[in-house]
Design a protein around this motif. Sequence first.
Motif, mmCIF file in Angstrom:
data_model
loop_
_atom_site.group_PDB
_atom_site.id
_atom_site.type_symbol
_atom_site.label_atom_id
_atom_site.label_comp_id
_atom_site.label_asym_id
_atom_site.label_seq_id
_atom_site.Cartn_x
_atom_site.Cartn_y
_atom_site.Cartn_z
ATOM 1 N N UNK A 175 72.646 -56.554 48.588
ATOM 2 C CA UNK A 175 71.480 -56.239 49.409
ATOM 3 C C UNK A 175 70.835 -54.923 49.010
ATOM 4 N N UNK A 176 71.652 -53.899 48.725
ATOM 5 C CA UNK A 176 71.106 -52.606 48.313
ATOM 6 C C UNK A 176 70.376 -52.725 46.978
ATOM 7 N N UNK A 177 70.979 -53.442 46.044
ATOM 8 C CA UNK A 177 70.344 -53.623 44.730
ATOM 9 C C UNK A 177 69.028 -54.399 44.851
ATOM 10 N N UNK A 178 69.044 -55.414 45.696
ATOM 11 C CA UNK A 178 67.838 -56.225 45.849
ATOM 12 C C UNK A 178 66.738 -55.424 46.550
ATOM 13 N N UNK A 179 67.107 -54.560 47.479
ATOM 14 C CA UNK A 179 66.118 -53.713 48.145
ATOM 15 C C UNK A 179 65.456 -52.770 47.144
ATOM 16 N N UNK A 180 66.233 -52.217 46.216
ATOM 17 C CA UNK A 180 65.668 -51.366 45.171
ATOM 18 C C UNK A 180 64.727 -52.160 44.275
ATOM 19 N N UNK A 181 65.123 -53.400 43.976
ATOM 20 C CA UNK A 181 64.265 -54.255 43.157
ATOM 21 C C UNK A 181 62.940 -54.527 43.869
ATOM 22 N N UNK A 182 62.987 -54.809 45.168
ATOM 23 C CA UNK A 182 61.758 -55.064 45.922
ATOM 24 C C UNK A 182 60.867 -53.824 45.977
ATOM 25 N N UNK A 183 61.477 -52.641 46.081
ATOM 26 C CA UNK A 183 60.698 -51.402 46.088
ATOM 27 C C UNK A 183 59.946 -51.251 44.759
ATOM 28 N N UNK A 184 60.613 -51.573 43.662
ATOM 29 C CA UNK A 184 59.954 -51.563 42.340
ATOM 30 C C UNK A 184 58.846 -52.609 42.283
ATOM 31 N N UNK A 185 59.107 -53.788 42.826
ATOM 32 C CA UNK A 185 58.155 -54.889 42.781
ATOM 33 C C UNK A 185 56.873 -54.557 43.543
ATOM 34 N N UNK A 186 57.015 -53.945 44.700
ATOM 35 C CA UNK A 186 55.853 -53.610 45.527
ATOM 36 C C UNK A 186 54.934 -52.623 44.806
ATOM 37 N N UNK A 187 55.513 -51.806 43.948
ATOM 38 C CA UNK A 187 54.725 -50.793 43.247
ATOM 39 C C UNK A 187 53.939 -51.356 42.068
ATOM 40 N N UNK A 188 54.151 -52.606 41.739
ATOM 41 C CA UNK A 188 53.385 -53.236 40.660
ATOM 42 C C UNK A 188 52.040 -53.690 41.223
ATOM 43 N N UNK A 189 50.974 -53.084 40.771
ATOM 44 C CA UNK A 189 49.648 -53.361 41.320
ATOM 45 C C UNK A 189 48.729 -53.864 40.211
ATOM 46 N N UNK A 190 47.712 -54.637 40.566
ATOM 47 C CA UNK A 190 46.777 -55.152 39.546
ATOM 48 C C UNK A 190 45.948 -54.037 38.930
ATOM 49 N N UNK A 191 45.475 -54.284 37.723
ATOM 50 C CA UNK A 191 44.723 -53.283 36.973
ATOM 51 C C UNK A 191 43.420 -53.881 36.464
ATOM 52 N N UNK A 192 42.440 -53.026 36.210
ATOM 53 C CA UNK A 192 41.213 -53.489 35.561
ATOM 54 C C UNK A 192 41.017 -52.799 34.214
ATOM 55 N N UNK A 193 42.084 -52.215 33.670
ATOM 56 C CA UNK A 193 41.954 -51.444 32.426
ATOM 57 C C UNK A 193 43.031 -51.818 31.421
ATOM 58 N N UNK A 194 43.094 -53.092 31.090
ATOM 59 C CA UNK A 194 44.020 -53.547 30.058
ATOM 60 C C UNK A 194 43.219 -53.941 28.804
ATOM 61 N N UNK A 195 43.916 -54.318 27.762
ATOM 62 C CA UNK A 195 43.252 -54.780 26.533
ATOM 63 C C UNK A 195 42.934 -56.262 26.695
ATOM 64 N N UNK A 196 41.798 -56.553 27.337
ATOM 65 C CA UNK A 196 41.475 -57.919 27.734
ATOM 66 C C UNK A 196 41.026 -58.776 26.553
#
Length: 340
Positions: free
Chosen positions: A69-90
Motif C-alpha cells: 500500500x505504501x509503495x502504491x501510494x508513492x506510485x500514485x503520487x508520481x502519477x498525479x504529477x504527470x500533466x499534459x503538455x503543449x510543447x513536445x516535438x509534435x
Amino acid sequence: MRAVFFSAAVVATLLLLASGLWAVLALHYQLQLSPVPRTIVCALWAVFTTVAVMLLWRRQAPRALLSYGLAFALLLAWWIRIVPSDSRDWADDVARQLHPQLRGSIATLENVRNFDWHSDTNYDARWETRSYDLDRLASVDLALSYWMGPAIAHTLVSFGFDDGRGGTDYLAFSLEIRKERHEEFSAIAGFFKRFELELVAADERDVLRVRTNVRGEDVYLYRLAMTPQARRALFLAYLDTAAQLSEHPRFYDTLTANCTTLVFEMAQHILGSLPLDWRLLASGYLPEYLQNIGGLAADGDLAVLRAAGRITARAEASDADPQFSQAIRRGVPGMKGATQ
C-alpha cells in the motif's frame, strides 16, 4: 474462520494483481528511461506484487498489504504529477493547434489543415486561415473511418456551408491523439496518459482523403438530421473545445476521452437526454445508434444506407479532383440531389 480467510484472501489477491498490472503498464508507458532500465523497473514491480500475494496467503496480510500500500501510494503520487503538455516535438500533421475567433456570425479559424498527401510520410504541408459564416451553415455529416475491424472506427464530423454560388464549402473536425514525431498510436497506451488530445480542423480532401487514398481505411458518410440551431451550437462547441485545448492541454483516453465520446458529450450538452449506449464505445456501430434515435437524415434499411454511404471508391477515383467533397457525396442518401 478458514472460509472467511479464504474469501478475504481471494478479494485481496485480485486487488493486488489488478493494481500490479496497472502499475506495470503505467511504469512502462510513462517512465522516461531507455528500454532496458524501464523493463527492469517493471519486472521488479511485478516481482514485488507477486511477493505481496505470497505473503498474503502465508497469513502475513498486514505486512504484505502495508508495504504494498505504501509503495502504491508513492506510485500514485508520481502519477498525479504527470500533466499534459503543449510543447513536445509534435508530428507535422498535429504541429499546430486550431485557434478560432468569433465576431458576430463570422468564425475565423487559424491553422486549418490542408495537406496534400502523397504517402503517410510524404506530403505538402499547408496551414490556412479560413472564415465561415454561421448564418450559411447548411448541413452536418458524420464520417466513420474503419481501420481495425467492424467495431472500431474513427469519428469525424463535417460541416457544410452554402457558398452563395449554388455550392457548398466543407470543413471537417477530427479529434485525434497529438502524436510526437515518430510516435505510433497504441490503444493500450491511450489508457496511460501517453498522448495529448488534438482537435484538427481540415479540408475534407486532406482529412478524409488521407484515410481512403493513403492509409487504406474504409470510410462511410452519413447526413445527420439536425435543426439549424443544433448545427450552429455543435459548430460553436467545436470552436469552444479548440479554445480550451489551446489554453489547457488534455490527455487522450482510449475509453473516456476519444473521438466518439467527446462528440457525444458536445451533442448531449446541446440536445440533452441522449441515451447512453455501448455503441458509443464500439464506434463502428454508431450508425445503428443514430438511426434508433432518429439522428440520420435518410430513412430506410441501414444496410442500404451504409452501402450507398461508402465513399472509399469514389474518394480513390477523385484523388486529384478539386471538387473532391462533391464527388464523394454523389449517391449518399439524405443529401440534396445526392450531389451536394
